[in-house]
Motif scaffolding. Structure first.
Motif, PDB file in Angstrom:
ATOM      1  N   VAL A  42      77.298  48.479  64.034  1.00  0.00           N
ATOM      2  CA  VAL A  42      76.235  47.651  63.575  1.00  0.00           C
ATOM      3  C   VAL A  42      74.928  47.850  63.949  1.00  0.00           C
ATOM      4  N   VAL A  43      74.109  48.023  62.841  1.00  0.00           N
ATOM      5  CA  VAL A  43      72.707  48.658  63.047  1.00  0.00           C
ATOM      6  C   VAL A  43      71.907  47.497  62.839  1.00  0.00           C
ATOM      7  N   ALA A  44      72.113  46.472  62.364  1.00  0.00           N
ATOM      8  CA  ALA A  44      70.990  45.432  62.117  1.00  0.00           C
ATOM      9  C   ALA A  44      71.524  44.140  62.217  1.00  0.00           C
ATOM     10  N   ILE A  45      70.607  42.874  62.725  1.00  0.00           N
ATOM     11  CA  ILE A  45      71.084  41.592  62.783  1.00  0.00           C
ATOM     12  C   ILE A  45      69.768  40.737  62.243  1.00  0.00           C
ATOM     13  N   CYS A  46      70.279  39.600  61.724  1.00  0.00           N
ATOM     14  CA  CYS A  46      69.005  38.678  61.399  1.00  0.00           C
ATOM     15  C   CYS A  46      69.140  37.349  61.474  1.00  0.00           C
ATOM     16  N   SER A  47      68.065  36.705  61.659  1.00  0.00           N
ATOM     17  CA  SER A  47      68.012  35.227  61.883  1.00  0.00           C
ATOM     18  C   SER A  47      66.832  34.593  61.189  1.00  0.00           C
ATOM     19  N   SER A  49      64.797  32.893  62.723  1.00  0.00           N
ATOM     20  CA  SER A  49      63.744  33.068  63.823  1.00  0.00           C
ATOM     21  C   SER A  49      63.993  34.548  63.982  1.00  0.00           C
ATOM     22  N   GLN A  50      62.568  35.399  64.143  1.00  0.00           N
ATOM     23  CA  GLN A  50      62.334  36.572  64.448  1.00  0.00           C
ATOM     24  C   GLN A  50      62.691  36.907  65.906  1.00  0.00           C
ATOM     25  N   SER A  51      62.245  35.703  66.669  1.00  0.00           N
ATOM     26  CA  SER A  51      62.648  35.694  68.226  1.00  0.00           C
ATOM     27  C   SER A  51      63.983  35.707  68.598  1.00  0.00           C
ATOM     28  N   ALA A  52      64.675  34.761  67.710  1.00  0.00           N
ATOM     29  CA  ALA A  52      66.234  34.767  68.095  1.00  0.00           C
ATOM     30  C   ALA A  52      67.072  35.912  67.712  1.00  0.00           C
ATOM     31  N   ALA A  53      66.558  36.566  66.503  1.00  0.00           N
ATOM     32  CA  ALA A  53      67.106  38.001  66.152  1.00  0.00           C
ATOM     33  C   ALA A  53      66.777  39.059  67.112  1.00  0.00           C
ATOM     34  N   PHE A  64      68.100  47.121  64.890  1.00  0.00           N
ATOM     35  CA  PHE A  64      66.937  46.436  63.994  1.00  0.00           C
ATOM     36  C   PHE A  64      67.544  45.071  64.220  1.00  0.00           C
ATOM     37  N   ALA A  65      66.168  44.300  64.145  1.00  0.00           N
ATOM     38  CA  ALA A  65      66.317  42.824  64.180  1.00  0.00           C
ATOM     39  C   ALA A  65      65.240  42.432  63.046  1.00  0.00           C
ATOM     40  N   PHE A  66      65.864  41.369  62.498  1.00  0.00           N
ATOM     41  CA  PHE A  66      65.008  40.778  61.180  1.00  0.00           C
ATOM     42  C   PHE A  66      64.718  39.389  61.330  1.00  0.00           C
ATOM     43  N   GLY A  67      63.675  38.894  60.934  1.00  0.00           N
ATOM     44  CA  GLY A  67      63.439  37.442  61.156  1.00  0.00           C
ATOM     45  C   GLY A  67      63.581  36.789  59.474  1.00  0.00           C
TER      46      GLY A  67
END
Length: 340
Positions: A42-47, A49-53, A64-67
């Protein structure tokens, strides 16, 4: 986008997953299972909300985290998308993932109804190089291959009936399963397992169904659903409920014996699975070692991508299951048998 840590290291033989939302099923089950795989990461997750991600990424050690959902779909670091969004978002965001050049594992039920599901089939046909699979993880547990093998070998003789039950208790008004209009209700959430299981064990499709649904006055979704599936020479019954004590079982009755699967859909952690064969009331217990069917699901999909072979549960199977679900809803409204 937010990136945690130093330079990202990726092994060439691993499929790189992006998680489309921070849903509980993703954080608690699917992400840890993919991370435990030797063939996936798993290399990335999104939501939204950027803060939640970022919070989820930090907790789960995801680089990686994406909003924004679109940013994840367009990320070069991602090969495949896992879509655990609410049911009404399964098809549109899976189609957008395909358009972005990503493979897709989408949570069940893959659509709201047959028409919705057909949209994804039509879109997938435009991207034959990409794989799309419905996330019926239970089918990857070896207890199901064993059960079907025992049936096909004639160990219980001709199958006459199947009973499937799946229940839990949830009266949270903020839970998507209790929200009408977005695919809430028990039949879509867990009844789909019962229907899928009968179809899998018999390796055929029902010709007609009859069903009865009880609607919740507060939530406006089905909280109890019962159905009878006519497979011609076999009848399969099911009961599902979102306001009953948690329980699950599948029982197969044959002319010479019967099969019982105690935990057919969700396995307790670190618990071996058991399939019990009864003949003349004498049990023969087949015990299977502890495994994670979510990990096995990810590995099977990764293999089909690497080898460019058909996915284990194709979209045609998802469409066939949805046809039965639609027929149960129609029968519940009409009060009669409905052809599938």
């Amino acid at each position: 986008m937010f990136y945690f840590g130093g330079q990202m290291q990726t092994t060439n033989n691993k499929l790189r997953w992006g998680i489309l939302s921070t849903a509980n099923i993703a954080r608690e089950k699917v992400i840890p299972a993919i991370q435990a795989s030797a063939h996936n990461e798993v290399v990335a997750i999104c939501s939204r909300s950027q803060s939640a991600a970022e919070q989820a990424a930090a907790q789960l050690n995801i680089p990686f985290a994406f909003g924004d959902y679109e940013q994840l779909l367009n990320a070069d670091q991602v090969d495949i998308i896992y879509n655990p969004l609410p049911n009404h978002l399964h098809v549109p965001w899976s189609i957008r993932a395909l358009e972005a050049g990503k493979h897709v594992l989408c949570e069940k039920p893959i659509g709201l109804d047959v028409a919705d599901t057909q949209k994804l089939l039509d879109a997938a046909a435009q991207f034959p190089q990409l794989k799309v699979m419905e996330a019926f993880m239970y089918r990857f547990h070896p207890q199901w291959a064993l059960a079907r093998q025992l049936i096909e070998e004639g160990r219980i003789g001709k199958v006459h009936g199947i009973e499937a039950m799946f229940t839990y208790y949830n009266r949270d008004p903020a839970n998507v399963r209790n929200m009408p209009g977005i695919g809430g209700g028990g039949l879509l959430d867990i009844g789909c397992y019962c229907i899928s299981a009968s179809r899998y064990l018999l390796a055929k499709e029902p010709v007609a169904v009859t069903g009865k649904l009880v609607m919740d006055d507060q939530f406006g979704v089905d909280i109890h659903a019962q159905g009878l599936l006519d497979f011609g020479d076999v009848r399969a019954s099911f009961y599902c409920s979102t306001q009953s004590e948690p329980s699950q079982r599948v029982y197969v009755s044959g002319e010479k014996g019967s099969l019982l699967i105690d935990f057919p859909f969700y396995q307790p952690d670190d618990c071996p699975a058991q399939v019990t064969l009864f003949k003349d009331r004498v049990p023969e217990v087949f015990t299977l070692p502890v495994c994670n069917h979510y990990t096995l699901q990810a590995d099977a999909l990764a293999q089909s991508i690497r080898e460019d072979t058909p996915v284990p549960t194709p979209l045609s199977d998802a469409l066939a299951n949805m046809k039965v679900i639609d027929a149960v809803f129609a029968s519940g409204s009409a009060g009669r048998w409905v052809e599938v």
